[in-house]
Scaffold this active site. Structure first.
Site, mmCIF file in Angstrom:
data_model
loop_
_atom_site.group_PDB
_atom_site.id
_atom_site.type_symbol
_atom_site.label_atom_id
_atom_site.label_comp_id
_atom_site.label_asym_id
_atom_site.label_seq_id
_atom_site.Cartn_x
_atom_site.Cartn_y
_atom_site.Cartn_z
ATOM 1 N N GLU A 91 0.811 -1.213 0.000
ATOM 2 C CA GLU A 91 0.000 0.000 0.000
ATOM 3 C C GLU A 91 0.848 1.268 0.000
ATOM 4 O O GLU A 91 0.528 2.233 -0.703
ATOM 5 C CB GLU A 91 -0.959 -0.008 1.195
ATOM 6 C CG GLU A 91 -2.153 -0.940 1.053
ATOM 7 C CD GLU A 91 -1.799 -2.396 1.310
ATOM 8 O OE1 GLU A 91 -2.627 -3.278 0.987
ATOM 9 O OE2 GLU A 91 -0.694 -2.659 1.829
ATOM 10 N N HIS A 160 -9.792 -5.581 10.765
ATOM 11 C CA HIS A 160 -10.393 -5.268 9.471
ATOM 12 C C HIS A 160 -11.771 -4.637 9.625
ATOM 13 O O HIS A 160 -12.575 -4.675 8.703
ATOM 14 C CB HIS A 160 -10.515 -6.540 8.620
ATOM 15 C CG HIS A 160 -9.221 -7.180 8.284
ATOM 16 N ND1 HIS A 160 -8.503 -7.924 9.188
ATOM 17 C CD2 HIS A 160 -8.480 -7.177 7.146
ATOM 18 C CE1 HIS A 160 -7.385 -8.363 8.629
ATOM 19 N NE2 HIS A 160 -7.344 -7.912 7.391
#
Length: 343
Positions: A91, A160
Site C-alpha cells: 500500500e 479489518h
C-alpha cells in the site's frame, strides 16, 4: 368451419384486450430501475475513464481479477493494462505512485482492498496528498481518489473492522465522502474523480450487493452529487437522526417503526464527512429540538461527537465552544505559530 372458429376466437381475444385497455393496465408506471451499489460504482468509474484519458485505476487485484469485490468488473478488458493496473501487496508503494502521478497531471483512483490497509500508506495520504496543495501556495494540486470498503463487515475481526471517517475527516486538505445508496455512490465518486483535491471515498463492503432504486437523473453520464451537501432522506418534525454510510439504512428502519407510534423522525444522510454540511443539520435540529447521531465508528472523537459539538456551539441555549489549531496545515515560519494555535 375451421376458419369460422379462428374468426370467432380472434373476435373473443379482441374483446378481452378491449376490456383490459379500458381497465387502464397499460397506463401503469414502469418499474423503477434497481441498481446495486457495486454496479453504480462500476458504472461511474467506467464513465469517467471513458470521459477523461488522464483517469486510471490501480490497486490490488483490480485488473485481471475484476477487483476483490468485483467493483472494477470488466474495466481491464475494456481499457487495458495502462489504465487498470494490478499492484503488488504494498500500500505504501502504490499509494505513493498514485500521489506522484496526480502531481504529474494524471487523475488516479487508488483502491485499498480495505481502508484498514490504508494505515500502511497513511503518510502518503496525509503528508503527501493532503498537504501539498496548501504548502505549494495553490500551485500544485493533487487530484487523486482513495477508495475502498470502510468500517465493519461480517466475520473479519478487529483489524479489518475500523471506520476511518473520523481519522481522515480530521485532516485539512482532504475531502471525505461516505455514500449509502447507489445514487450516492455514483454521484459522489464522479465528483471525487473530477475534483482537484485529494478525496477519500469510504464505501461499505456490506452495501456492495444491496440494490436501490436508481432515478432517471442518476443514469446520466453527467450526473454529479456536490461534495459537502447532505441529503434529507425522510422529513420529520419530532427528532433528527443524522448518519452516513450503512447506518443510514438503520435510521430509515427506525424512523418507519417510530412513525407507527406517532413519532416522526427526520433522517439526514450526511454523504460528506469533510466538509460537513452542518447548516442542514442545524436547520433540522431547530425544527425538531432533538438530535441522535448514528455511525459505524467509535464514538469518542467520532463524527457524531463533532456534530454534537458543532450543534452545541451554534444552536444550544447553553453553548460551549472549543479552541484548537486552525483548519489548515501549519506553515514553516515559527514566528506566526501564535496566529494559528492557541498553545
Amino acid at each position: 368451419m375451421a376458419a369460422g372458429l379462428v374468426r370467432s376466437g380472434l373476435a373473443g381475444c379482441g374483446q378481452q384486450v378491449s376490456r383490459l385497455l379500458r381497465r387502464r393496465f397499460h397506463r401503469s408506471a414502469p418499474a423503477a430501475l434497481q441498481v446495486t451499489v457495486r454496479d453504480a460504482l462500476n458504472q461511474a468509474m467506467d464513465e469517467e475513464l471513458e470521459r477523461d484519458e488522464k483517469v486510471f485505476l490501480l490497486g490490488e487485484e483490480v485488473a485481471q481479477y475484476d477487483g476483490a469485490y468485483k467493483v472494477s468488473r470488466g474495466l481491464w478488458k475494456k481499457y487495458g493494462d495502462k489504465r487498470i493496473i494490478d499492484t503488488p501487496i504494498s500500500e505504501m508503494g502504490f499509494a505513493g505512485i498514485a500521489v506522484g502521478a496526480a502531481m504529474a497531471g494524471l487523475r488516479p483512483i487508488c483502491e485499498f482492498m480495505t481502508f484498514n490497509f490504508s494505515m500502511q500508506a497513511i503518510d502518503q495520504v496525509i503528508n503527501s496528498a493532503a498537504k501539498t496543495y496548501y504548502m505549494s501556495g495553490g500551485l500544485q494540486p493533487v487530484p487523486i481518489v482513495f477508495r475502498g470498503p470502510n468500517g465493519a463487515s461480517a466475520g473479519v475481526a478487529a483489524q479489518h473492522s475500523q471506520c476511518f471517517a473520523a481519522w481522515y475527516g480530521h485532516c485539512p486538505g482532504l475531502k471525505v465522502v461516505s455514500p449509502w445508496s447507489s445514487e450516492d455512490a455514483k454521484g459522489l465518486i464522479k465528483s471525487a474523480i473530477r475534483d482537484d483535491n485529494p478525496v477519500v471515498v469510504l464505501e461499505n463492503e456490506l452495501m456492495y450487493g444491496v440494490p436501490f432504486e436508481f432515478p432517471e437523473e442518476a443514469q446520466s453520464k453527467d450526473f454529479l452529487i456536490p461534495i459537502g451537501k447532505a441529503k434529507i432522506e425522510r422529513e420529520g418534525t419530532h427528532i433528527t437522526l443524522v448518519s452516513h454510510s450503512r447506518p443510514v439504512g438503520h435510521c430509515m428502519e427506525a424512523a418507519a417503526i417510530l412513525s407507527k407510534e406517532g413519532i416522526e423522525c427526520e433522517v439526514i444522510n450526511l454523504r460528506t464527512i469533510r466538509p460537513m454540511d452542518i447548516e442542514t443539520i442545524e436547520f433540522s435540529v431547530m425544527k425538531t429540538n432533538h438530535l441522535v447521531t448514528v455511525e459505524g465508528g467509535w464514538p469518542q472523537f467520532g463524527v457524531g461527537a463533532e456534530i454534537c459539538a458543532r450543534i452545541m456551539e451554534g444552536t444550544s441555549d447553553t453553548p460551549g465552544t472549543g479552541q484548537g489549531l486552525a483548519g489548515a496545515g501549519l506553515y514553516y515560519c515559527p514566528g506566526n505559530l501564535g496566529v494559528v494555535s492557541p498553545a
